[in-house]
Scaffold this active site. Sequence first.
Site, PDB file in Angstrom:
ATOM      1  NE  ARG A 186     -43.942  39.311   7.565  1.00 19.38           N
ATOM      2  CZ  ARG A 186     -43.156  40.222   7.302  1.00 19.38           C
ATOM      3  NH1 ARG A 186     -44.231  41.503   8.097  1.00 19.38           N
ATOM      4  NH2 ARG A 186     -43.012  40.463   6.568  1.00 19.38           N
ATOM      5  CG  HIS A 206     -58.015  29.815   6.952  1.00 21.55           C
ATOM      6  ND1 HIS A 206     -57.254  31.543   6.872  1.00 21.55           N
ATOM      7  CD2 HIS A 206     -59.688  29.954   6.098  1.00 21.55           C
ATOM      8  CE1 HIS A 206     -58.188  31.677   6.188  1.00 21.55           C
ATOM      9  NE2 HIS A 206     -59.861  30.778   5.858  1.00 21.55           N
ATOM     10  CD  GLU A 249     -58.988  28.438  14.321  1.00 29.48           C
ATOM     11  OE1 GLU A 249     -58.020  28.588  14.519  1.00 29.48           O
ATOM     12  OE2 GLU A 249     -59.710  29.132  14.515  1.00 29.48           O
TER      13      GLU A 249
HETATM   14  C1  GRF Z   1     -56.974  31.284  14.790  1.00 35.35           C
HETATM   15  O1  GRF Z   1     -58.450  31.764  14.071  1.00 35.35           O
HETATM   16  C2  GRF Z   1     -56.433  30.760  13.151  1.00 35.35           C
HETATM   17  O2  GRF Z   1     -56.960  30.114  12.684  1.00 35.35           O
HETATM   18  C3  GRF Z   1     -55.590  32.106  12.025  1.00 35.35           C
HETATM   19  O3  GRF Z   1     -55.667  33.051  13.463  1.00 35.35           O
HETATM   20  C4  GRF Z   1     -55.831  32.998  15.054  1.00 35.35           C
HETATM   21  C5  GRF Z   1     -55.072  32.425  15.561  1.00 35.35           C
HETATM   22  O4  GRF Z   1     -55.185  32.492  16.672  1.00 35.35           O
HETATM   23  N1  GRF Z   1     -55.288  31.548  11.609  1.00 35.35           N
HETATM   24  P1  GRF Z   1     -54.574  32.329  17.796  1.00 35.35           P
HETATM   25  O5  GRF Z   1     -53.032  33.365  18.089  1.00 35.35           O
HETATM   26  O6  GRF Z   1     -54.146  31.212  17.654  1.00 35.35           O
HETATM   27  O7  GRF Z   1     -55.317  32.325  18.992  1.00 35.35           O
END
Ligand code: GRF
Length: 217
Positions: free
Chosen positions: A105, A123, A188
Site C-alpha cells: 500500500r 524494494h 534483500e
Molecule cells: C519483496 O520482494 C520486497 O522487496 C517487496 O515485496 C516482496 C515481499 O516479500 N517490497 P516478503 O513478503 O518479504 O517475502
Amino acid sequence: MTVPTKKGYGPFSAERRIGVLISGRGSNLQSIIDAIRAGRLDASIAVVVSNRADANGLERARDAGIEAHHLSPRAYADRDAYDRAIANLLQARGVSLVCLAGFMRLVGRPLLDAFPQRILNIHPSLLPSFPGLEAQRQALGHGVQVTGATVHLVTSELDGGPIVLQAAVPVLPDDTVETLSARVLIEEHRIYPEAIGIVLSGEWTVDGRRFVRAIPS
Ligand code: GRF
C-alpha cells in the site's frame, strides 16, 4: 538512555522497538526476526501489522511470539483514517522505526507525519530504476544485466526516498521472473536487517535526496 541521532527528529530510544508492516509472505519479516535472534541486529519487534488477513507473515510473527494484527482497510472510512489507525497502534506500542516488508500500500500523510524519516522500505531493484510493481519483471523486460535490492527511507514519492543500502545482483541470460526474484531475495534478506541497524544507530543525516552516514571518529 538514548542513542545518538541526526538533528531534527529526536533520538531513537535505547529499546530500539520496531514495527513491521506486511501484506503477504513475510520472508523479509523472517529475516529481521532471524537477525535479532542471532544477535546480528540489536532491536526488538514490538508489533506486526498486515492489511491482509491471509498474510503468511502474520503466522511467522505469532510463531515467534510477536504481537500481530490484521487491520482491514475496509473497516475505515478512507485511506487517511486507515493510516491514522496504523500510526496510533504503532505509537501505542512504543515503536520508533517502522519497517515496510512487502507492504503493498502507499503510505499516506498521517503515517509519514507520525514517523518522519522513521519509515523504511525494501524494494527489489536498484532504485531509482524500476520503482513500483513487478520490479524484477521490469528489469528483465528492459534487458539490464545487473539489478538488485534497495532499502530506502519512505517519503511521499513512490520508492523515491533516500537510499540507505543497496546490493547488486546479476541478471542471467536464461533468467525468469522467478529465478531472478529468488536471487534478489537472498540479497534483500541480507541487507534489510543491516540497514535497520544502520538507521537505528542514529549516526546519519539526510541531505536532499541523500542518506549520509556519519564518518566514524
Ligand atoms: C519483496 O520482494 C520486497 O522487496 C517487496 O515485496 C516482496 C515481499 O516479500 N517490497 P516478503 O513478503 O518479504 O517475502
